[in-house]
Design a protein around this motif. Structure first.
Motif, short mmCIF file in Angstrom:
data_model
loop_
_atom_site.label_atom_id
_atom_site.label_comp_id
_atom_site.label_asym_id
_atom_site.label_seq_id
_atom_site.Cartn_x
_atom_site.Cartn_y
_atom_site.Cartn_z
N GLY A 188 0.79 -1.22 0.00
CA GLY A 188 0.00 0.00 0.00
C GLY A 188 0.82 1.27 0.00
O GLY A 188 0.30 2.35 0.32
N LEU A 234 -3.52 -3.28 6.88
CA LEU A 234 -4.21 -2.00 6.73
C LEU A 234 -3.37 -0.82 7.20
O LEU A 234 -3.89 0.30 7.34
CB LEU A 234 -5.52 -2.04 7.53
CG LEU A 234 -6.51 -3.15 7.14
CD1 LEU A 234 -7.80 -2.99 7.94
CD2 LEU A 234 -6.82 -3.14 5.65
N HIS A 270 -10.92 -2.84 0.90
CA HIS A 270 -9.90 -3.16 1.90
C HIS A 270 -10.50 -3.74 3.18
O HIS A 270 -10.02 -4.78 3.66
CB HIS A 270 -9.08 -1.91 2.21
CG HIS A 270 -8.41 -1.32 1.02
ND1 HIS A 270 -7.25 -1.83 0.49
CD2 HIS A 270 -8.74 -0.26 0.23
CE1 HIS A 270 -6.88 -1.11 -0.56
NE2 HIS A 270 -7.76 -0.15 -0.74
#
Length: 381
Positions: A188, A234, A270
Motif C-alpha cells: 500500500g 491495513l 480493503h
C-alpha cells in the motif's frame, strides 16, 4: 546517454530473477527516442542487472542504471530515489515484472501535450491480456466526440479504485503536491501518493482503448501477496487517514462527495476484503479483530452515508464490524473474532438478491451502489 528525452520511465528491480529486460525494452518500443529508462537496482548489484539486460549500443543511449540500498522489501524507497533523479517534464513508474504495450509512452505523451494533462492514466491489461476496468470510467471516455477532451472526475470516474499511479505524470505537479511513495510499509505504499493526486484538482486524462500497461503474472516473490496481520495489512490505510487526510488537511479540502467516494472504496475493497480473507476462526491472529473494527469505524466516520452504497450482505457485514454506536464495555478480541468469522461466512453464502440489492431499495440509485457497478462492468467503454 542522450539528454533530449521527454519522458523518464523509472523501473525498480530487487532481484536478477525478474525479467527486467522485458520491462526496459517495452518502455523503449515505439517511443521515437523520447524516453529515458532509469533502472534502480534495489539491494542488488548494478553489474548483475546490467548482465541481465544485455543492452545493445543503441539501447545504452536511453538506459541508465542506478544503485540503491535500504534493505527493505518495498518498492517505495527505490521508486522515490528514481523520481528524485528524473529531469524530464513527464515520468512513469514501471514494475520490473510488468510491460508496456508498443508505443504506449508515445501515445500517452501525445495526449499529455495535446490536453495539458497533469496525469494520463494508463489503461490496464492483466497477464492473460484481458482489459482491467480500473478505474471504472464513464462510457465514452477518451473517444472522439463530445467527451474526447473532458478530463476525468475523481467521483464520477471512480478514481479512488486506482491505487497505483500508473501512466504518465507531470513532474512539476507531483513536486508541487509533495507526493512520495510511503517508505516502511509492506504494502500500500502508493496510496498516499495516488489519493492526494486524484483529489487535487489536477487534470487527469485517459484513453481506455489506447496502448496499455500490462500487469505481469510470473513473479513468485511479490511482497504484496503475503498474508499479514490485519494491522500490517491495513497500515497504509491508517497512514493515509491520519497523516494525509487528517493531519495533512486533505479531508478538509475534499468535497463531501469525494470523501464519501473514497470511504466507500476503502470499506468495500480493503475492510470487507480483509474480512473475506478470514472466513475461518483459525485465520484470525491476536489483535486482528480489534484492528479491523477500528478501521471500519474510522473510515465510516469519514462519510457516514457511505453505508447506503452497499448491498444487503455487505451492509450486514459492516454492521457487525462497526458494532453498536455506544457500549459500556467492548467485547474482547476473541469474541469479536468469533462474530467476524460468522459474518464472513454469512456474507460468502448470501444469495444474489442480498449480494446485489441494498437494504433500502431507493439506494439502488446511489452512484456507488453494488448493482450499478455490476451493470457498468457489463457496459461497453
Amino acid at each position: 546517454m542522450r539528454a533530449d528525452h521527454a519522458v523518464d520511465v523509472v523501473i525498480a528491480v530487487h532481484s536478477p530473477a525478474r525479467p527486467v529486460e522485458r520491462a526496459v525494452r517495452s518502455a523503449l518500443a515505439g517511443s521515437d527516442g523520447l524516453v529515458r529508462v532509469t533502472v534502480v537496482c534495489h539491494d542488488v548489484g548494478i553489474t548483475t542487472i546490467e548482465e541481465r539486460l544485455a543492452l545493445t549500443p543503441e539501447e545504452h543511449e536511453h538506459v541508465r542504471l542506478l544503485g540503491y540500498s535500504d534493505h527493505v522489501r518495498s518498492p517505495a524507497g527505490p521508486f522515490n530515489f528514481g523520481l528524485d533523479n528524473t529531469s524530464a517534464e513527464l515520468f512513469a513508474v514501471l514494475g520490473s515484472d510488468d510491460v508496456l504495450e508498443p508505443g504506449a509512452v508515445r501515445a500517452w505523451l501525445d495526449v499529455a501535450r495535446e490536453r495539458g494533462s497533469d496525469v494520463v492514466l494508463a489503461p490496464l491489461r492483466g497477464p492473460d491480456g484481458e482489459r482491467l476496468r480500473n478505474p471504472l470510467v464513464r462510457p465514452g471516455t477518451g473517444r472522439a466526440g463530445r467527451r474526447a477532451a473532458t478530463p476525468l472526475d475523481p467521483v464520477a470516474d471512480r478514481l479512488a479504485y486506482r491505487s497505483a499511479p500508473l501512466g504518465l505524470l507531470r513532474r512539476a505537479t507531483v513536486r508541487r503536491l509533495g507526493l512520495r511513495f510511503t517508505e516502511g510499509l509492506a504494502t500500500g505504499e502508493d496510496l498516499a501518493f495516488s489519493v492526494p493526486l486524484w483529489f487535487s484538482g489536477a487534470r487527469i486524462d485517459m484513453v481506455p482503448a489506447g496502448p496499455a500497461y500490462v500487469v505481469g503474472g510470473s513473479a513468485q516473490d511479490r511482497v504484496t501477496e503475503v498474508v499479514r496481520p490485519v494491522a500490517d495489512e491495513l497500515a497504509a490505510l491508517d497512514d493515509l487517514l491520519v497523516r494525509v487526510l487528517r493531519d495533512g488537511g486533505l479531508a478538509d479540502r475534499m468535497r463531501p462527495s469525494e470523501r464519501r467516494a473514497l470511504a466507500v472504496k476503502v470499506l468495500r475493497i480493503h475492510v470487507l476484503g480483509a474480512l473475506s480473507r478470514r472466513s475461518r476462526r483459525e485465520d484470525w491472529r491476536d489483535g486482528d479483530a480489534t484492528a479491523l473494527r477500528a478501521a471500519a469505524r474510522a473510515w465510516l466516520d469519514l462519510a457516514l452515508t457511505a453505508v447506503h452504497a452497499f448491498a444487503r450482505a455487505d451492509r450486514a457485514a459492516l454492521d457487525t464490524l462497526v458494532g453498536p454506536e455506544s457500549v459500556s464495555v467492548e467485547p474482547d478480541d476473541g469474541v469479536l473474532a468469533d462474530a467476524f468469522t460468522a459474518a464472513a461466512q454469512r456474507r460468502a453464502k448470501a444469495g444474489r438478491v442480498a449480494t446485489l440489492l441494498p437494504r433500502d431499495l431507493p439506494d439502488v440509485l446511489d452512484p456507488e451502489s453494488t448493482l450499478r457497478r455490476y451493470v457498468r462492468y457489463r457496459m461497453p467503454w
